[in-house]
Design a protein around this motif. Structure first.
Motif, PDB file in Angstrom:
ATOM      1  N   LEU A 105      -8.835   4.120  -6.760  1.00 43.35           N
ATOM      2  CA  LEU A 105      -7.501   4.054  -6.148  1.00 43.35           C
ATOM      3  C   LEU A 105      -6.854   5.437  -6.050  1.00 43.35           C
ATOM      4  N   GLN A 131     -17.983  -5.377  -9.366  1.00 40.59           N
ATOM      5  CA  GLN A 131     -17.268  -6.615  -9.687  1.00 40.59           C
ATOM      6  C   GLN A 131     -17.295  -7.550  -8.491  1.00 40.59           C
ATOM      7  N   LYS A 132     -17.147  -8.825  -8.779  1.00 40.89           N
ATOM      8  CA  LYS A 132     -17.085  -9.796  -7.702  1.00 40.89           C
ATOM      9  C   LYS A 132     -15.751  -9.667  -6.955  1.00 40.89           C
ATOM     10  N   LEU A 153       1.005   3.065  -6.932  1.00 38.75           N
ATOM     11  CA  LEU A 153      -0.225   3.519  -6.252  1.00 38.75           C
ATOM     12  C   LEU A 153       0.033   4.808  -5.469  1.00 38.75           C
ATOM     13  N   ILE A 184       4.191  -2.100  -7.715  1.00 36.46           N
ATOM     14  CA  ILE A 184       2.791  -1.660  -7.867  1.00 36.46           C
ATOM     15  C   ILE A 184       2.437  -0.660  -6.772  1.00 36.46           C
ATOM     16  N   TYR A 189      -7.992  -0.811   4.261  1.00 39.50           N
ATOM     17  CA  TYR A 189      -8.535  -1.150   2.950  1.00 39.50           C
ATOM     18  C   TYR A 189      -9.603  -2.235   3.002  1.00 39.50           C
ATOM     19  N   LEU A 190     -10.270  -2.343   1.872  1.00 32.81           N
ATOM     20  CA  LEU A 190     -11.386  -3.268   1.613  1.00 32.81           C
ATOM     21  C   LEU A 190     -12.662  -2.784   2.314  1.00 32.81           C
ATOM     22  N   HIS A 191     -13.781  -3.390   1.903  1.00 28.46           N
ATOM     23  CA  HIS A 191     -15.082  -2.861   2.331  1.00 28.46           C
ATOM     24  C   HIS A 191     -15.246  -2.855   3.844  1.00 28.46           C
ATOM     25  N   VAL A 204     -12.864 -13.384  -7.746  1.00 22.31           N
ATOM     26  CA  VAL A 204     -13.119 -13.949  -9.067  1.00 22.31           C
ATOM     27  C   VAL A 204     -12.437 -15.311  -9.179  1.00 22.31           C
ATOM     28  N   VAL A 263     -16.085  -1.486  -7.482  1.00 25.17           N
ATOM     29  CA  VAL A 263     -14.625  -1.440  -7.507  1.00 25.17           C
ATOM     30  C   VAL A 263     -14.213  -0.079  -6.943  1.00 25.17           C
ATOM     31  N   PRO A 264     -13.431  -0.053  -5.863  1.00 22.86           N
ATOM     32  CA  PRO A 264     -13.096   1.251  -5.275  1.00 22.86           C
ATOM     33  C   PRO A 264     -12.125   2.049  -6.146  1.00 22.86           C
ATOM     34  N   LEU A 298      -7.067 -11.938  -9.854  1.00 23.78           N
ATOM     35  CA  LEU A 298      -6.305 -12.278 -11.058  1.00 23.78           C
ATOM     36  C   LEU A 298      -5.813 -13.712 -11.066  1.00 23.78           C
ATOM     37  N   VAL A 347      -2.924  -5.673   0.593  1.00 23.67           N
ATOM     38  CA  VAL A 347      -4.140  -5.673  -0.219  1.00 23.67           C
ATOM     39  C   VAL A 347      -3.801  -5.960  -1.688  1.00 23.67           C
ATOM     40  N   GLY A 351      -3.597  -6.631 -15.500  1.00 23.57           N
ATOM     41  CA  GLY A 351      -5.036  -6.475 -15.697  1.00 23.57           C
ATOM     42  C   GLY A 351      -5.770  -5.821 -14.545  1.00 23.57           C
ATOM     43  N   VAL A 357     -10.237  -9.323 -18.251  1.00 25.59           N
ATOM     44  CA  VAL A 357      -9.188  -9.656 -17.288  1.00 25.59           C
ATOM     45  C   VAL A 357      -8.371 -10.830 -17.807  1.00 25.59           C
TER      46      VAL A 357
HETATM   47  C1  HEC Z   1     -11.919  -8.264 -11.334  1.00 24.64           C
HETATM   48  C2  HEC Z   1     -11.827  -6.905 -10.824  1.00 24.64           C
HETATM   49  C3  HEC Z   1     -10.580  -6.460 -10.091  1.00 24.64           C
HETATM   50  C4  HEC Z   1      -9.265  -6.630 -10.461  1.00 24.64           C
HETATM   51  C5  HEC Z   1      -8.712  -7.325 -11.698  1.00 24.64           C
HETATM   52  C6  HEC Z   1      -8.471  -5.987  -9.442  1.00 24.64           C
HETATM   53  N1  HEC Z   1      -9.269  -5.423  -8.486  1.00 24.64           N
HETATM   54 FE1  HEC Z   1      -8.656  -4.345  -6.888  1.00 24.64          FE
HETATM   55  N2  HEC Z   1     -10.556  -4.349  -6.171  1.00 24.64           N
HETATM   56  C7  HEC Z   1     -11.659  -4.891  -6.807  1.00 24.64           C
HETATM   57  C8  HEC Z   1     -12.786  -4.889  -5.904  1.00 24.64           C
HETATM   58  C9  HEC Z   1     -14.189  -5.380  -6.210  1.00 24.64           C
HETATM   59  C10 HEC Z   1     -12.324  -4.338  -4.688  1.00 24.64           C
HETATM   60  C11 HEC Z   1     -13.127  -4.159  -3.403  1.00 24.64           C
HETATM   61  C12 HEC Z   1     -13.081  -5.455  -2.625  1.00 24.64           C
HETATM   62  C13 HEC Z   1     -13.860  -5.380  -1.319  1.00 24.64           C
HETATM   63  O1  HEC Z   1     -13.392  -4.817  -0.353  1.00 24.64           O
HETATM   64  O2  HEC Z   1     -14.951  -5.914  -1.242  1.00 24.64           O
HETATM   65  C14 HEC Z   1     -10.919  -3.993  -4.903  1.00 24.64           C
HETATM   66  C15 HEC Z   1     -10.080  -3.380  -3.946  1.00 24.64           C
HETATM   67  C16 HEC Z   1      -8.791  -2.960  -4.194  1.00 24.64           C
HETATM   68  C17 HEC Z   1      -7.982  -2.167  -3.299  1.00 24.64           C
HETATM   69  C18 HEC Z   1      -8.432  -1.615  -1.955  1.00 24.64           C
HETATM   70  C19 HEC Z   1      -8.929  -0.192  -2.117  1.00 24.64           C
HETATM   71  C20 HEC Z   1      -9.561   0.384  -0.877  1.00 24.64           C
HETATM   72  O3  HEC Z   1      -9.695   1.606  -0.836  1.00 24.64           O
HETATM   73  O4  HEC Z   1      -9.928  -0.357   0.037  1.00 24.64           O
HETATM   74  C21 HEC Z   1      -6.756  -1.979  -3.891  1.00 24.64           C
HETATM   75  C22 HEC Z   1      -5.579  -1.184  -3.349  1.00 24.64           C
HETATM   76  C23 HEC Z   1      -6.797  -2.665  -5.155  1.00 24.64           C
HETATM   77  N3  HEC Z   1      -8.043  -3.247  -5.315  1.00 24.64           N
HETATM   78  C24 HEC Z   1      -5.730  -2.757  -6.047  1.00 24.64           C
HETATM   79  C25 HEC Z   1      -5.702  -3.671  -7.105  1.00 24.64           C
HETATM   80  C26 HEC Z   1      -4.499  -4.047  -7.814  1.00 24.64           C
HETATM   81  C27 HEC Z   1      -3.120  -3.485  -7.569  1.00 24.64           C
HETATM   82  C28 HEC Z   1      -4.873  -4.987  -8.739  1.00 24.64           C
HETATM   83  C29 HEC Z   1      -4.000  -5.787  -9.666  1.00 24.64           C
HETATM   84  C30 HEC Z   1      -2.942  -6.556  -9.004  1.00 24.64           C
HETATM   85  C31 HEC Z   1      -6.323  -5.148  -8.623  1.00 24.64           C
HETATM   86  N4  HEC Z   1      -6.769  -4.356  -7.601  1.00 24.64           N
HETATM   87  C32 HEC Z   1      -7.082  -5.963  -9.439  1.00 24.64           C
HETATM   88  C33 HEC Z   1     -11.692  -5.353  -8.103  1.00 24.64           C
HETATM   89  C34 HEC Z   1     -10.570  -5.714  -8.833  1.00 24.64           C
END
Ligand code: HEC
Ligand code: HEC
Length: 351
Positions: A283, A243-244, A329, A325, A292-294, A247, A280-281, A313, A304, A227, A33
């Protein structure tokens, strides 16, 4: 499938051993990342290939077993009180999720937002905590979860065996002694049909001219360049890493993280390094699977994506970048039975 209960701890323990290996990979990704975050946009979409993003493909299935699985999927008699089927929570006309939040069953409510059944077969780990590595395990856990089907295999099998339609079909396909394994197999065969090929993005990956607009492509390049792709990778654009969540910035800065489900995988592993760690969900079809989210706490994609920028990031994304973005999506919406999921009024399981 909601919060872990003691009766499931041994099964989860076994699942745990299998889940630990990818954590090493997850640590590597956290490094990636940083590397990618600095590299800016404008690289070729070759990055999609290095992160193994590939078009959704139909899978071979046993059609008779899949039809039987589809009947089970929509049958409310699978639940304790004959009121809930898999389809109650995983509506194929609504992206394989919803209504959201899922209504409580017998007074029990799932701690987690419903995950889509579409393309789940391509996920490396299942559920928000990634505690299962096979569809059989994930579906098995829905059966006795008080917040889902709230039943047990004895009761369910007794009901199914009493119905001549099921009894005959199961006997024909699985032999006279059919049991839990046959029911799980039929449901898994049906799950294998729940794939959504032919999204506009997949056509873009296949080099189809004009599959996505210039703006949507810009959005994808931002997704690569910032990233996002380091975590949301693989065929499902997610679903293959843990993933956390948080971060760079505590998600609590954006939202309250007070419920047990917010603690992440530490709830099943007991390991401090798993605090706030989630699968990591995917997309895929994310435009039709709000909220969205857990915990289903965020209603819009724009919001989100902004949270992801901040927490994952360490950057405050501008509104025009967020819009691009989100446009990208939206190209991830695929087709089920030939119908785009956002127009899926006429699709159904059993035929
Ligand atoms: C370091 C890892 C990481 C990166 C980098 C990252 N994500 Fe995520 N993403 C996650 C995780 C883990 C979750 C779940 C979080 C939760 O709800 O606990 C998530 C959730 C999401 C969701 C929600 C999906 C759902 O069905 O609820 C979207 C949309 C998303 N990310 C888009 C992005 C976009 C766009 C970027 C870049 C701007 C990005 N993510 C960068 C790890 C990452
Ligand atoms: C009351 C609502 C409800 C019912 C009924 C239900 N589910 Fe789910 N399902 C969920 C929730 C909530 C999750 C996420 C659970 C978690 O992460 O702990 C989930 C997760 C899943 C997943 C994992 C998806 C992934 O990508 O990890 C699969 C597969 C699944 N369900 C299939 C089924 C099947 C098949 C049935 C019927 C036998 C069923 N579910 C019944 C709510 C439900």
């Amino acid at each position: 499938m909601s919060s872990p209960s003691p009766s499931k701890s041994s099964r989860r323990g076994a699942a745990l051993a299998r889940v630990l290996a990818p954590l090493v990979g997850a640590a590597l990704v956290a490094g990636a990342v940083f590397a990618i975050g600095g590299s800016g946009v404008g690289r070729s979409w070759g990055a999609a290939q290095s992160y193994a993003i590939a078009p959704i493909v139909p899978l071979p299935v046993d059609p008779a077993k899949a039809v039987l699985g589809g009947m089970l999927f929509e049958d409310e008699r699978l639940s304790h009180d004959d009121q809930t089927s898999c389809a109650t929570c995983h509506d194929l006309k609504k992206g394989g999720v919803g209504p959201s939040p899922a209504k409580p069953r017998n007074g029990a409510k799932s701690a987690f937002d419903t995950l889509s059944v579409f393309n789940a077969v391509f996920n490396y780990r299942l559920n928000w905590l990634g505690e299962f590595s096979s569809l059989e395990e994930a579906i098995d856990s829905a059966v006795d979860d008080p917040a889902e089907l709230a039943t047990n295999w004895n009761d369910m099998l007794t009901k199914l065996k009493a119905d001549p339609l099921y009894a005959d079909r199961f006997r024909a396909l699985y032999g006279g002694g059919w049991d839990k394994a046959a029911v799980l197999d039929a449901l898994v065969q049906f799950q294998r049909t729940l794939v959504t090929p032919d999204s506009r993005f997949d056509r873009f990956l296949r080099d189809q001219e004009g599959a996505i607009t210039a703006e949507e492509e810009k959005g994808f390049r931002l997704f690569e360049g910032f990233g996002c792709i380091a975590c949301h990778q693989g065929r499902n654009v997610g679903g293959n890493l843990v993933q956390k969540f948080g971060v760079f910035a505590k998600p609590a800065g954006d939202r309250k993280m007070m419920k047990p489900a917010d603690l992440g995988r530490i709830a099943i592993t007991g390991l401090e390094r798993d605090r706030f760690v989630f699968r990591v969900p995917s997309l895929r079809n994310v435009a039709v699977t709000a909220p969205y989210l857990h915990d289903g706490s965020v209603a819009s994609l724009e919001e989100v994506v902004a949270i992801m920028g901040r927490t994952q990031l360490g950057r405050e994304l501008g509104t025009s970048d967020i819009d691009l973005i989100v446009k990208f999506l939206r190209t991830l919406t695929g087709r089920y039975q030939g119908v785009p999921l956002d127009q899926a009024e006429d699709v159904g399981a059993a035929k």
